[in-house]
Write a protein that holds these residues in place. Sequence first.
Motif, PDB file in Angstrom:
ATOM      1  N   VAL A   1       0.839  -1.200   0.000  1.00  9.61           N
ATOM      2  CA  VAL A   1       0.000   0.000   0.000  1.00  9.61           C
ATOM      3  C   VAL A   1       0.871   1.246   0.000  1.00  9.61           C
ATOM      4  O   VAL A   1       0.632   2.194  -0.761  1.00  9.61           O
ATOM      5  CB  VAL A   1      -0.946  -0.002   1.221  1.00  9.61           C
ATOM      6  N   GLN A   2       1.900   1.253   0.835  1.00  9.31           N
ATOM      7  CA  GLN A   2       2.816   2.399   0.879  1.00  9.31           C
ATOM      8  C   GLN A   2       3.458   2.636  -0.482  1.00  9.31           C
ATOM      9  O   GLN A   2       3.593   3.781  -0.928  1.00  9.31           O
ATOM     10  CB  GLN A   2       3.892   2.160   1.936  1.00  9.31           C
ATOM     11  N   ARG A   3       3.849   1.570  -1.145  1.00 11.68           N
ATOM     12  CA  ARG A   3       4.491   1.696  -2.461  1.00 11.68           C
ATOM     13  C   ARG A   3       3.515   2.246  -3.502  1.00 11.68           C
ATOM     14  O   ARG A   3       3.863   3.127  -4.287  1.00 11.68           O
ATOM     15  CB  ARG A   3       5.030   0.329  -2.901  1.00 11.68           C
ATOM     16  N   LEU A   4       2.290   1.755  -3.503  1.00 12.15           N
ATOM     17  CA  LEU A   4       1.288   2.252  -4.444  1.00 12.15           C
ATOM     18  C   LEU A   4       1.020   3.736  -4.249  1.00 12.15           C
ATOM     19  O   LEU A   4       0.882   4.491  -5.209  1.00 12.15           O
ATOM     20  CB  LEU A   4      -0.018   1.471  -4.286  1.00 12.15           C
ATOM     21  N   CYS A   5       0.967   4.164  -2.991  1.00 12.93           N
ATOM     22  CA  CYS A   5       0.612   5.548  -2.681  1.00 12.93           C
ATOM     23  C   CYS A   5       1.783   6.511  -2.838  1.00 12.93           C
ATOM     24  O   CYS A   5       1.569   7.732  -2.862  1.00 12.93           O
ATOM     25  CB  CYS A   5       0.064   5.651  -1.255  1.00 12.93           C
ATOM     26  N   ASP A   6       2.987   5.993  -2.945  1.00  9.73           N
ATOM     27  CA  ASP A   6       4.162   6.857  -3.047  1.00  9.73           C
ATOM     28  C   ASP A   6       4.129   7.623  -4.371  1.00  9.73           C
ATOM     29  O   ASP A   6       4.014   7.018  -5.441  1.00  9.73           O
ATOM     30  CB  ASP A   6       5.434   6.008  -2.973  1.00  9.73           C
ATOM     31  N   PRO A   7       4.244   8.968  -4.336  1.00  8.34           N
ATOM     32  CA  PRO A   7       4.148   9.739  -5.573  1.00  8.34           C
ATOM     33  C   PRO A   7       5.374   9.636  -6.466  1.00  8.34           C
ATOM     34  O   PRO A   7       5.317  10.020  -7.633  1.00  8.34           O
ATOM     35  CB  PRO A   7       3.968  11.180  -5.068  1.00  8.34           C
ATOM     36  N   HIS A   8       6.470   9.116  -5.952  1.00  5.32           N
ATOM     37  CA  HIS A   8       7.708   9.018  -6.733  1.00  5.32           C
ATOM     38  C   HIS A   8       7.999   7.592  -7.189  1.00  5.32           C
ATOM     39  O   HIS A   8       8.455   7.370  -8.314  1.00  5.32           O
ATOM     40  CB  HIS A   8       8.888   9.541  -5.912  1.00  5.32           C
ATOM     41  N   PHE A   9       7.731   6.613  -6.314  1.00  9.53           N
ATOM     42  CA  PHE A   9       8.030   5.227  -6.649  1.00  9.53           C
ATOM     43  C   PHE A   9       6.774   4.412  -6.935  1.00  9.53           C
ATOM     44  O   PHE A   9       6.859   3.211  -7.202  1.00  9.53           O
ATOM     45  CB  PHE A   9       8.817   4.563  -5.517  1.00  9.53           C
ATOM     46  N   GLY A  10       5.611   5.048  -6.881  1.00  6.87           N
ATOM     47  CA  GLY A  10       4.354   4.372  -7.147  1.00  6.87           C
ATOM     48  C   GLY A  10       3.434   5.256  -7.963  1.00  6.87           C
ATOM     49  O   GLY A  10       3.887   6.141  -8.697  1.00  6.87           O
ATOM     50  N   VAL A  11       2.143   5.024  -7.831  1.00  8.74           N
ATOM     51  CA  VAL A  11       1.153   5.812  -8.574  1.00  8.74           C
ATOM     52  C   VAL A  11       0.931   7.161  -7.900  1.00  8.74           C
ATOM     53  O   VAL A  11       0.791   8.188  -8.559  1.00  8.74           O
ATOM     54  CB  VAL A  11      -0.186   5.045  -8.672  1.00  8.74           C
ATOM     55  N   GLY A  12       0.896   7.145  -6.562  1.00 12.21           N
ATOM     56  CA  GLY A  12       0.661   8.370  -5.802  1.00 12.21           C
ATOM     57  C   GLY A  12      -0.807   8.567  -5.487  1.00 12.21           C
ATOM     58  O   GLY A  12      -1.626   8.668  -6.394  1.00 12.21           O
ATOM     59  N   SER A  13      -1.146   8.587  -4.183  1.00  7.72           N
ATOM     60  CA  SER A  13      -2.538   8.820  -3.787  1.00  7.72           C
ATOM     61  C   SER A  13      -2.606   8.992  -2.277  1.00  7.72           C
ATOM     62  O   SER A  13      -1.629   8.766  -1.561  1.00  7.72           O
ATOM     63  CB  SER A  13      -3.441   7.649  -4.206  1.00  7.72           C
ATOM     64  N   ASP A  14      -3.803   9.375  -1.816  1.00  6.30           N
ATOM     65  CA  ASP A  14      -4.062   9.489  -0.375  1.00  6.30           C
ATOM     66  C   ASP A  14      -4.486   8.164   0.243  1.00  6.30           C
ATOM     67  O   ASP A  14      -4.764   8.106   1.442  1.00  6.30           O
ATOM     68  CB  ASP A  14      -5.171  10.522  -0.116  1.00  6.30           C
ATOM     69  N   GLY A  15      -4.569   7.104  -0.574  1.00  6.01           N
ATOM     70  CA  GLY A  15      -4.979   5.816  -0.044  1.00  6.01           C
ATOM     71  C   GLY A  15      -5.426   4.881  -1.149  1.00  6.01           C
ATOM     72  O   GLY A  15      -5.423   5.238  -2.338  1.00  6.01           O
ATOM     73  N   VAL A  16      -5.809   3.685  -0.754  1.00  7.41           N
ATOM     74  CA  VAL A  16      -6.255   2.651  -1.695  1.00  7.41           C
ATOM     75  C   VAL A  16      -7.616   2.129  -1.255  1.00  7.41           C
ATOM     76  O   VAL A  16      -7.828   1.833  -0.073  1.00  7.41           O
ATOM     77  CB  VAL A  16      -5.247   1.480  -1.764  1.00  7.41           C
ATOM     78  N   LEU A  17      -8.530   2.027  -2.212  1.00  6.86           N
ATOM     79  CA  LEU A  17      -9.840   1.433  -1.979  1.00  6.86           C
ATOM     80  C   LEU A  17      -9.862   0.065  -2.643  1.00  6.86           C
ATOM     81  O   LEU A  17      -9.654  -0.043  -3.856  1.00  6.86           O
ATOM     82  CB  LEU A  17     -10.951   2.310  -2.578  1.00  6.86           C
ATOM     83  N   LEU A  18     -10.085  -0.973  -1.854  1.00  9.81           N
ATOM     84  CA  LEU A  18     -10.106  -2.342  -2.364  1.00  9.81           C
ATOM     85  C   LEU A  18     -11.543  -2.855  -2.357  1.00  9.81           C
ATOM     86  O   LEU A  18     -12.185  -2.918  -1.305  1.00  9.81           O
ATOM     87  CB  LEU A  18      -9.225  -3.245  -1.496  1.00  9.81           C
ATOM     88  N   LEU A  19     -12.051  -3.198  -3.537  1.00 12.42           N
ATOM     89  CA  LEU A  19     -13.423  -3.680  -3.686  1.00 12.42           C
ATOM     90  C   LEU A  19     -13.434  -5.164  -3.996  1.00 12.42           C
ATOM     91  O   LEU A  19     -12.661  -5.640  -4.834  1.00 12.42           O
ATOM     92  CB  LEU A  19     -14.132  -2.922  -4.810  1.00 12.42           C
ATOM     93  N   SER A  20     -14.299  -5.892  -3.297  1.00 11.52           N
ATOM     94  CA  SER A  20     -14.431  -7.320  -3.539  1.00 11.52           C
ATOM     95  C   SER A  20     -15.887  -7.723  -3.440  1.00 11.52           C
ATOM     96  O   SER A  20     -16.742  -6.943  -2.999  1.00 11.52           O
ATOM     97  CB  SER A  20     -13.582  -8.114  -2.535  1.00 11.52           C
ATOM     98  N   GLU A  21     -16.150  -8.945  -3.846  1.00 15.38           N
ATOM     99  CA  GLU A  21     -17.518  -9.464  -3.742  1.00 15.38           C
ATOM    100  C   GLU A  21     -17.929  -9.538  -2.271  1.00 15.38           C
ATOM    101  O   GLU A  21     -17.098  -9.848  -1.402  1.00 15.38           O
ATOM    102  CB  GLU A  21     -17.609 -10.854  -4.371  1.00 15.38           C
ATOM    103  N   PRO A  22     -19.194  -9.252  -1.959  1.00 12.17           N
ATOM    104  CA  PRO A  22     -19.644  -9.320  -0.564  1.00 12.17           C
ATOM    105  C   PRO A  22     -19.673 -10.758  -0.070  1.00 12.17           C
ATOM    106  O   PRO A  22     -19.783 -11.695  -0.868  1.00 12.17           O
ATOM    107  CB  PRO A  22     -21.052  -8.716  -0.623  1.00 12.17           C
ATOM    108  N   ASP A  23     -19.544 -10.927   1.245  1.00 12.89           N
ATOM    109  CA  ASP A  23     -19.656 -12.269   1.805  1.00 12.89           C
ATOM    110  C   ASP A  23     -20.968 -12.461   2.555  1.00 12.89           C
ATOM    111  O   ASP A  23     -21.137 -13.444   3.279  1.00 12.89           O
ATOM    112  CB  ASP A  23     -18.460 -12.592   2.714  1.00 12.89           C
ATOM    113  N   GLU A  24     -21.885 -11.499   2.388  1.00 10.52           N
ATOM    114  CA  GLU A  24     -23.227 -11.621   2.945  1.00 10.52           C
ATOM    115  C   GLU A  24     -24.235 -11.201   1.891  1.00 10.52           C
ATOM    116  O   GLU A  24     -23.950 -10.352   1.037  1.00 10.52           O
ATOM    117  CB  GLU A  24     -23.408 -10.736   4.182  1.00 10.52           C
ATOM    118  N   ALA A  25     -25.434 -11.784   1.947  1.00 12.90           N
ATOM    119  CA  ALA A  25     -26.493 -11.430   1.018  1.00 12.90           C
ATOM    120  C   ALA A  25     -26.985 -10.007   1.292  1.00 12.90           C
ATOM    121  O   ALA A  25     -26.923  -9.521   2.421  1.00 12.90           O
ATOM    122  CB  ALA A  25     -27.659 -12.410   1.138  1.00 12.90           C
ATOM    123  N   GLY A  26     -27.440  -9.340   0.239  1.00 12.82           N
ATOM    124  CA  GLY A  26     -28.018  -8.018   0.394  1.00 12.82           C
ATOM    125  C   GLY A  26     -27.051  -6.875   0.182  1.00 12.82           C
ATOM    126  O   GLY A  26     -27.444  -5.706   0.262  1.00 12.82           O
TER     127      GLY A  26
END
Length: 281
Positions: free
Chosen positions: A32-57
């Motif tokens: 996560v630190q590497r992804l958010c790094d503006p020089h060695f990664g993409v650069g951002s204030d954070g990462v949002l990880l989306l996955s399939e829900p594990d509960e109905a609804g």
Amino acid sequence: MAIAFEKWTALGNDYLIVEAANLPFELTPARVQRLCDPHFGVGSDGVLLLSEPDEAGFVARLRIFNPDGSEAELSGNGAREAILYLRRSGWTDADTFSIQTPAGEIRPTITGPTTCKVDMGRAQLASPNFPSGPPDGQGELEVEGQTFRFQHVVIGNPQCAIRVPDPDALDLQRVGPHIEHAPIFPNRTNVSFWHELAPDVIRARIFERGVGETLSSGTGASGAAVAHVLRGGDSPVTVQLDGGVLVVDVDEALHVDLTGWAKPIYRGELSDEFKTDMEAE
């Protein structure tokens, strides 16, 4: 397999959005630190990880990572970015739906192509995040000889809302870390410095846990709005932040609805070289 991502912003609070199905590795703090790094990664204030829900609804499960690699329970800006991404990416065609987060269910309503309202749940004034605090969540602490009276609020994550004469006169880089890491907050805390401009308008600056000063914060704005309403302010509260304006509706039971915008910046793919480096982290 190419690792696709999108970069989004909400009032200058930018996140990378990644679908878990596209990741060949776990999102560790170092990655996560590497992804958010503006020089060695993409650069951002954070990462949002989306996955399939594990509960109905539920439409999806959302995890939110800060640039220091820690995981946040909730982010108002990040949530709006994820919500509008889910709609644009075909995860749902409903205007109102539910998402799983570590802070519990959030239920958004799409209000326009780039706007949505998020039911943030009921704010709590007493919590394990401020174990020595009274039921009303009020307290005070001293930073370098200056005393700050604050309102503790939990709205998905812990907030310390401090009313000050002029938020813009403060050196947040100096005082923010002392408050975030104060021993009375065992899980650290987000900090919002706010001032009333009108009965239903406040100005706020945000020092976010694991991030530092940010242009905006949805939960930080919500915490400040709750503190304002508890002091007799009107609701809905227009919160003026460095990155723009959010509207926070706080009812008599301290139930919070947050309304604002979020927009995509670009989509891309991580290179094979970067993917190899990430796998080695």
